[in-house]
Design a protein around this motif. Structure first.
Motif, PDB file in Angstrom:
ATOM      1  N   ASN A  46       4.672  -1.252  -9.280  1.00 35.88           N
ATOM      2  CA  ASN A  46       3.373  -1.404  -8.634  1.00 35.88           C
ATOM      3  C   ASN A  46       3.273  -2.832  -8.102  1.00 35.88           C
ATOM      4  OD1 ASN A  46       2.180  -3.160 -10.672  1.00 35.88           O
ATOM      5  ND2 ASN A  46       2.005  -1.358 -11.977  1.00 35.88           N
ATOM      6  N   LYS A  74      -9.229  -3.954   6.389  1.00 41.57           N
ATOM      7  CA  LYS A  74      -8.659  -4.014   5.037  1.00 41.57           C
ATOM      8  C   LYS A  74      -8.684  -5.437   4.469  1.00 41.57           C
ATOM      9  CE  LYS A  74      -7.471   0.370   4.948  1.00 41.57           C
ATOM     10  NZ  LYS A  74      -8.236   1.303   4.089  1.00 41.57           N
ATOM     11  N   PHE A 129       3.608   2.855  -6.895  1.00 43.04           N
ATOM     12  CA  PHE A 129       4.656   3.618  -6.204  1.00 43.04           C
ATOM     13  C   PHE A 129       5.777   3.903  -7.198  1.00 43.04           C
ATOM     14  CE2 PHE A 129       4.928  -0.947  -5.421  1.00 43.04           C
ATOM     15  CZ  PHE A 129       6.152  -1.243  -6.011  1.00 43.04           C
ATOM     16  N   ASN A 157       3.130  10.880   1.048  1.00 40.99           N
ATOM     17  CA  ASN A 157       3.055  12.049   0.172  1.00 40.99           C
ATOM     18  C   ASN A 157       4.259  12.965   0.298  1.00 40.99           C
ATOM     19  OD1 ASN A 157       1.108  12.556  -1.787  1.00 40.99           O
ATOM     20  ND2 ASN A 157      -0.477  12.402  -0.200  1.00 40.99           N
ATOM     21  N   ASP A 193      -8.565  -4.462   0.214  1.00 36.82           N
ATOM     22  CA  ASP A 193      -8.055  -3.107   0.014  1.00 36.82           C
ATOM     23  C   ASP A 193      -7.531  -2.981  -1.408  1.00 36.82           C
ATOM     24  OD1 ASP A 193      -7.352  -0.524   0.524  1.00 36.82           O
ATOM     25  OD2 ASP A 193      -5.541  -1.006   1.642  1.00 36.82           O
ATOM     26  N   GLY A 194      -8.449  -2.844  -2.350  1.00 38.62           N
ATOM     27  CA  GLY A 194      -8.059  -2.730  -3.754  1.00 38.62           C
ATOM     28  C   GLY A 194      -7.804  -4.095  -4.346  1.00 38.62           C
ATOM     29  N   LYS A 219       5.796   7.685  -1.079  1.00 40.94           N
ATOM     30  CA  LYS A 219       4.511   7.776  -1.773  1.00 40.94           C
ATOM     31  C   LYS A 219       3.364   7.734  -0.756  1.00 40.94           C
ATOM     32  CE  LYS A 219       1.585   7.279  -5.289  1.00 40.94           C
ATOM     33  NZ  LYS A 219       1.404   8.212  -6.365  1.00 40.94           N
ATOM     34  N   ARG A 220       3.511   6.846   0.221  1.00 41.18           N
ATOM     35  CA  ARG A 220       2.441   6.694   1.208  1.00 41.18           C
ATOM     36  C   ARG A 220       2.265   7.957   2.022  1.00 41.18           C
ATOM     37  NH1 ARG A 220       3.219   1.717   5.194  1.00 41.18           N
ATOM     38  NH2 ARG A 220       3.427   0.578   3.249  1.00 41.18           N
ATOM     39  N   ASP A 262      -7.260   0.292 -13.321  1.00 45.99           N
ATOM     40  CA  ASP A 262      -6.109   0.014 -12.436  1.00 45.99           C
ATOM     41  C   ASP A 262      -5.733  -1.461 -12.492  1.00 45.99           C
ATOM     42  OD1 ASP A 262      -6.038   2.631 -11.740  1.00 45.99           O
ATOM     43  OD2 ASP A 262      -6.875   2.379  -9.731  1.00 45.99           O
ATOM     44  N   SER A 319       0.857  -1.180   0.000  1.00 46.23           N
ATOM     45  CA  SER A 319       0.000   0.000   0.000  1.00 46.23           C
ATOM     46  C   SER A 319       0.894   1.230   0.000  1.00 46.23           C
ATOM     47  CB  SER A 319      -0.902  -0.019   1.235  1.00 46.23           C
ATOM     48  OG  SER A 319      -1.596   1.193   1.338  1.00 46.23           O
ATOM     49  N   PRO A 320       0.760   2.148  -0.928  1.00 44.21           N
ATOM     50  CA  PRO A 320      -0.166   2.157  -2.058  1.00 44.21           C
ATOM     51  C   PRO A 320       0.194   1.117  -3.123  1.00 44.21           C
ATOM     52  CG  PRO A 320       1.413   3.936  -2.284  1.00 44.21           C
ATOM     53  CD  PRO A 320       1.682   3.305  -0.954  1.00 44.21           C
TER      54      PRO A 320
END
Lengths: 346, 346
Positions: free
Chosen positions: A77, B145, A73, A195, A147-148, A192-193, A114, A69-70
């Motif tokens: 990915n 999650k 990145f 920001n 989660d996605g 990335k997580r 995605d 997660s995310p």
């Protein structure tokens, strides 16, 4: 022949429960996204398993789940991780990876675009590595129950005759080699997580290492004791695991560990010890002293081992401690973490 | 040697993020639950992959993800499904299953006692089938999650020389055999999910079918065209898939389909078509006419095939329809479902 009633709208559509139900919509998702991205005759044959021919000998099998997660990145990915990570677990046995399987658990409402991007990345990574994804499975769970997307890949490979790398094979005096600079995957995901933007881009080191390991085996297979990829828990966890399994200690030299200065700076900023940070395209090799220089030279000749370095050696130690001589001239015990520093890093 | 700081409290403890972090707590969870339950030297060796020796020849590989809800149901739990289902996908190729891998994705807060129960069930199922779980992975995601635990297993097996079962191999005139009564797994899960109690207990049919398939191959391997296990989407989806892949139609006879009366009654009560309901211990075989009786006899001699029956045959049909003669004397098209009837049935 395949008269689906509704077109798969990859640009704007969302995954729904019917895509995991074993019926027409699932067939459409598999055709339109996975078969297209992975592109091989095994999958197109549409069996619940795929067949291949092997020579007699030793094989290895491995599996890993990916929950990063995310999902996207810098540098990759979840899809590239799921291909590289499992190839690497096969490669760490000195084996040649042959085939992968992929199991997807997808949350209802996940954008098809995605999913397609992740599948395309997996297809590219798999083709680049020459290790096809020959069988798979898709499940969908209700919104809020995942989660996605989570991916579990398994891999099989063949071990060269005579090679038997084992995690209990390290002996006092052996050299410890790291294949390149550490910490980049973990820092890329964390930045990335959180920001964060650093002045210099830090991208994940995610890569398939079987070319590098093949070169190492060829250069000095007999001297190679074992290899491990320092993913979750980083170099610290990997060295501690090997120490405990081989009943040795390690002495490593902080100054000898390859690390990009921007990674060191980011770790300081984020409050992370780079030794605990996950890598996805690096390996640690423990090598009998007589073979160390030869294997190191072979590594440095490979694009993924250019920055390889001997960072220390194994010692007799009934406590199986990993000790590090620090840049300041002191020493410290490198422990593995009891708790959780970087959840969902891979 | 393994001096964990905190004892794993399997009775009252909960999974937390540290159990997936690659450090000490993860090692403790793997030792205390998975190694104990799966109990074999491959896992105890503690490598990131496991090695085994194979003869030269054809192998198969398969994977499935398991997301069943509820996790525990009459006749089994997610752990038995994860072992049986993947063994069955190997067995449907006529192959002898050799080894399994298991990847766990666990929600933070999941009771260790439930995880231990699931792992114990997996260990028992794997030992009973003679197919060890030789490698695995554990990830933990934050509360909310995931949904308890998801398991992805992969399996490998060896195909007997000369056997090549394919989903496009059905030919007009072939017999369609079902190995036993249908609908029990789906009804058992649904009744648990909906908190229903029927007068007669309906338990999942979950079982490993490789003993049955081995008997079938031995009895009439040359006549065997293909086998499939009718899981998600049930018999209807399986027959439609085969029809589309083999470019044939099927005619089946409703009265010939083995089904327990209590399952028929429960389906009527739940508004389910039993042909769409998942099975986890049944198979469908398509068999050349000359071998049908021989294979049927071999199936009926096996405990998991006692109720096997010929339910119809393949016909030439450019539309690849599955048609059923109903108990009332009429006929209907058996379509696969476009939408979602039974989410998370396996």
């Amino acid at each position: 022949m395949k008269a689906y009633k509704r077109k798969l709208d990859i640009r704007n559509g969302l995954v729904d429960l019917s895509h995991g139900a074993g019926g027409r919509a699932m067939g459409q998702l598999i055709d339109g996204i996975f078969h297209k991205a992975f592109d091989n005759d095994w999958l197109r044959a549409g069996n619940d398993q795929s067949a291949f021919t092997v020579p007699a000998g030793r094989m290895v099998m491995t599996t890993d789940g990916y929950v990063v997660s995310p999902l996207f990145f810098p540098g990759g990915n979840i899809g590239s991780l799921a291909v590289h990570g499992t190839i690497n677990d096969v490669a760490m046995a000195g084996a040649t990876p042959l085939y992968l399987s992929a199991s997807f658990i997808i949350e209802e409402g996940f954008p098809l675009a995605d999913l397609a991007r992740i599948a395309e990345t997996m297809g590219e990574a798999s083709r680049e590595a020459g290790v096809p994804i020959i069988t798979g499975d898709t499940k969908v769970v209700e919104r809020g129950k995942a989660d996605g997307v989570f991916i579990s890949t398994a891999g099989v490979g063949v071990v060269p005759p005579g090679l038997d790398l084992r995690s209990d094979a390290a002996r006092p005096g052996d050299a410890v080699i790291v294949s390149g600079s550490i910490g980049e995957h973990g820092v890329a995901v964390m930045s990335k997580r959180e920001n964060l933007e650093f002045e210099v881009d830090i991208v994940s080191d995610t890569a398939a290492l079987h070319g590098l390991t093949a070169a190492m085996v060829e250069a000095g297979g007999a001297a190679l004791r074992l290899m491990r990829d320092p993913t979750r828990g980083g170099l610290a966890a990997t060295l501690n695991e090997i120490a405990n399994q081989s009943k040795v200690g390690f002495r490593i030299d902080e100054d000898g560990i390859p690390m990009r200065p921007e990674v060191a700076a980011a770790c300081e900023f984020l409050g992370l010890d780079p030794l605990n940070v996950a890598n996805e395209g690096r390996l640690v090799a423990v090598v009998a002293p007589e073979g160390a220089e030869m294997i190191l030279a072979a590594m440095r000749n490979h694009p993924l081992g250019r920055d390889a370095a001997i960072i220390g050696h194994a010692v007799a130690d009934e406590h199986c401690f990993v000790q590090m001589e620090t840049s300041f001239g002191g020493g410290r015990i490198v422990d593995w973490l009891s708790g959780e520093q970087l959840p969902r890093i891979c």
